[in-house]
Design a protein around this motif. Structure first.
Motif, PDB file in Angstrom:
ATOM      1  N   TYR A  40       0.815  -1.215   0.000  1.00 35.54           N
ATOM      2  CA  TYR A  40       0.000   0.000   0.000  1.00 35.54           C
ATOM      3  C   TYR A  40       0.853   1.271   0.000  1.00 35.54           C
ATOM      4  O   TYR A  40       0.318   2.367  -0.091  1.00 35.54           O
ATOM      5  CB  TYR A  40      -0.978  -0.020   1.179  1.00 35.54           C
ATOM      6  N   GLN A  41       2.159   1.126   0.086  1.00 34.86           N
ATOM      7  CA  GLN A  41       3.064   2.263  -0.039  1.00 34.86           C
ATOM      8  C   GLN A  41       3.393   2.548  -1.511  1.00 34.86           C
ATOM      9  O   GLN A  41       4.086   3.518  -1.810  1.00 34.86           O
ATOM     10  CB  GLN A  41       4.371   1.996   0.721  1.00 34.86           C
ATOM     11  N   ASP A  43       2.132   2.311  -5.870  1.00 29.80           N
ATOM     12  CA  ASP A  43       1.112   2.113  -6.894  1.00 29.80           C
ATOM     13  C   ASP A  43       1.366   0.760  -7.551  1.00 29.80           C
ATOM     14  O   ASP A  43       2.505   0.274  -7.556  1.00 29.80           O
ATOM     15  CB  ASP A  43       1.170   3.234  -7.936  1.00 29.80           C
ATOM     16  N   THR A  80      -3.165   4.187  -1.644  1.00 33.27           N
ATOM     17  CA  THR A  80      -1.788   4.434  -2.052  1.00 33.27           C
ATOM     18  C   THR A  80      -1.676   5.911  -2.428  1.00 33.27           C
ATOM     19  O   THR A  80      -2.650   6.641  -2.328  1.00 33.27           O
ATOM     20  CB  THR A  80      -1.403   3.565  -3.276  1.00 33.27           C
TER      21      THR A  80
END
Length: 184
Positions: A40-41, A43, A80
């Protein structure tokens, strides 16, 4: 032949849940081809470079420790920098010998636009969860991420809308997860 495909799909899901259960009992457990990454950090277009899976099928696997929106909540924060992962459908149970051993959710990546309107992309994620047990040390899920190929246009486009020369829509999309790309 269709029943064989369904059977392989079942074994694939059971294998993923088995690996996930081992990871939750032993957080330092690792599997070649499945990195532990906070997806989720990033793309989705950045994720292939973070995976050990060298896939021509454009599928990648990750162990992910979910980040919850609130301290006592089970709602996962899936945003994100450029969008978010949206759940599609209600998910399904993964069974082995009639027993529920886990579950699977399917999500699609939605890109935030300049206006408030969002755009669904061709990035799809399948999140696998193992049935909870008090023996688990840490909370993990397995994310199986793929870039779908559609027949809507003659050239698939990456998330920024520019044509990608390497992706042709002539390639038939996988209907089920490909057991040949399973991690051994």
């Amino acid at each position: 032949m269709g029943s064989l495909v369904g059977l392989m799909y079942h074994f694939f899901r059971v294998k993923i849940i088995t690996l996930l259960a081992e990871k939750r009992v032993h957080p330092n457990f690792s599997v070649p081809g499945i990195n532990e990454v906070d997806i989720y950090q990033f793309d989705p277009s950045d994720l292939p470079t973070l995976s050990e899976t060298n896939s021509d099928d454009q599928v990648w696997y990750f162990f992910v420790e979910p980040y919850y929106k609130y301290a006592k909540s089970k709602r996962v924060h899936r945003a994100t920098g450029g969008g978010y992962w949206k759940i599609t459908g209600k998910g399904c149970d993964v069974k082995d010998k009639g027993q529920v051993i886990g579950s699977k959710k399917t999500l699609v990546f939605c890109r935030r636009g300049a206006t408030s309107k969002e755009t669904e992309t061709d990035w799809v994620m399948h999140e696998f969860y193992v049935k909870d047990s008090p023996q688990y040390e840490k909370n993990f899920v397995v994310c199986y991420i793929e870039k779908k190929r559609t027949k809507k246009s003659s050239v698939s486009t990456p998330d920024d809308g520019q044509p990608s020369l390497g992706l042709s829509s002539d390639f038939v999309s996988h209907v089920t997860e490909n057991p040949s790309s399973e991690v051994r």
